[in-house]
Enzyme design. Sequence first.
Site, mmCIF file in Angstrom:
data_model
loop_
_atom_site.group_PDB
_atom_site.id
_atom_site.type_symbol
_atom_site.label_atom_id
_atom_site.label_comp_id
_atom_site.label_asym_id
_atom_site.label_seq_id
_atom_site.Cartn_x
_atom_site.Cartn_y
_atom_site.Cartn_z
ATOM 1 N N ASP A 126 34.254 71.293 -18.952
ATOM 2 C CA ASP A 126 33.022 70.874 -19.625
ATOM 3 C C ASP A 126 32.980 69.355 -19.684
ATOM 4 O O ASP A 126 33.504 68.733 -20.601
ATOM 5 C CB ASP A 126 32.973 71.480 -21.039
ATOM 6 C CG ASP A 126 31.673 71.121 -21.754
ATOM 7 O OD1 ASP A 126 30.891 70.311 -21.212
ATOM 8 O OD2 ASP A 126 31.451 71.644 -22.857
ATOM 9 N N SER A 156 38.849 79.713 -25.596
ATOM 10 C CA SER A 156 38.540 78.319 -25.913
ATOM 11 C C SER A 156 39.850 77.598 -26.192
ATOM 12 O O SER A 156 40.884 78.239 -26.415
ATOM 13 C CB SER A 156 37.634 78.257 -27.149
ATOM 14 O OG SER A 156 38.356 78.729 -28.277
ATOM 15 N N ASP A 215 37.466 78.439 -21.594
ATOM 16 C CA ASP A 215 36.077 78.195 -21.987
ATOM 17 C C ASP A 215 35.929 76.758 -22.502
ATOM 18 O O ASP A 215 36.702 76.335 -23.369
ATOM 19 C CB ASP A 215 35.721 79.207 -23.095
ATOM 20 C CG ASP A 215 34.247 79.219 -23.426
ATOM 21 O OD1 ASP A 215 33.427 78.883 -22.558
ATOM 22 O OD2 ASP A 215 33.919 79.585 -24.578
ATOM 23 N N ASN A 217 27.999 84.532 -21.670
ATOM 24 C CA ASN A 217 29.105 84.376 -22.618
ATOM 25 C C ASN A 217 28.742 84.890 -24.003
ATOM 26 O O ASN A 217 27.705 84.509 -24.550
ATOM 27 C CB ASN A 217 29.464 82.893 -22.762
ATOM 28 C CG ASN A 217 30.054 82.303 -21.500
ATOM 29 O OD1 ASN A 217 30.138 82.957 -20.469
ATOM 30 N ND2 ASN A 217 30.468 81.043 -21.588
HETATM 31 P P1 13P Z 1 28.087 82.642 -28.778
HETATM 32 O O1 13P Z 1 29.184 82.362 -29.750
HETATM 33 O O2 13P Z 1 26.772 82.149 -29.242
HETATM 34 O O3 13P Z 1 28.056 84.078 -28.358
HETATM 35 O O4 13P Z 1 28.407 81.774 -27.469
HETATM 36 C C1 13P Z 1 29.533 82.058 -26.710
HETATM 37 C C2 13P Z 1 29.758 81.044 -25.648
HETATM 38 O O5 13P Z 1 28.836 80.551 -25.032
HETATM 39 C C3 13P Z 1 31.137 80.671 -25.336
HETATM 40 O O6 13P Z 1 31.221 79.656 -24.410
#
Ligand code: 13P
EC number: 4.1.2.13
Length: 287
Positions: A105, A49, A84, A229
């Site tokens: 996104d 991220s 991400d 994910n």
């Molecule tokens: P979680 O933190 O709910 O596992 O989601 C992860 C995610 O979708 C990262 O983009």
Amino acid sequence: MLVSAKEMLDKAKAGHYAVGQFNINNLEWTKAVLQTAQELNSPVILGVSEGAGKYMCGYKTVVGMVNGMLEEMNITVPVALHLDHGSYDACYKCIEAGFSSIMFDGSHYSIEENVAKTKELVAAAHEKGLSIEAEVGSIGGEEDGVIGMGECADPQECKMIADLGIDFLAAGIGNIHGKYPANWKGLSFETLDAIQQLTGDMPLVLHGGTGIPEDMIKKAISLGVSKINVNTECQLSFAAATRKYIEEGKDQEGKGFDPRKLLAPGAQAIKDTVKEKMEMFGSVGKA
Ligand code: 13P
């Protein structure tokens, strides 16, 4: 060598299994995920991220660390390094830094702006051989104490974005980041089915993999989900194992305070979580 996620996800879609994206936070996290993928002969996607990228001192540091590990740990399974929930600017930074995959996104923009920006980024990513994920319909979750229930994407909008040449599509189907609230209504398979009907061979992405029961995971895969994910679940298992080590006073025994010892139970817990998920998703032995 890092690879684009396109080939591994096209294979997963055709083979009716899903590849896990596990978000990384530091060296221990990355090492644990890569070790597990190699041990289980599974393809894997390392998710970063924007916040985690910043925490790890920037995207170039992440690329350097991951490439070094691939070589020195003799990793031979396919590994993609994927941004991400990237913003427009972060996508360009990751393309430059040497990532092999990005997610743009644009779900918070109007559909017209999402289309325009996604289109531009598809060309930029493909020019350098990266795969690209786009998103339609925002994914719920807890943000500053406000809990979203997870929205469902409009299948027609999904088709518009899928037709731009993206490699895989994240669409909201009632999924939520973080822990699911007790009154969660579950995934909307009706929406997922409608999206798959319109987007054909496009691999679909299920965000918010933490805490989704196995039967829902299996059903989602049967309806075209090829990438799942997982982030929070590794954080929870790391934290629980580390807490146990300290509460048992193990950091006070001998050289138990040595970070290589202190962080070992947490790293093992991440490995156990990743193994459980890879087995559930069906990617074991698919490298
Ligand atoms: P979680 O933190 O709910 O596992 O989601 C992860 C995610 O979708 C990262 O983009």
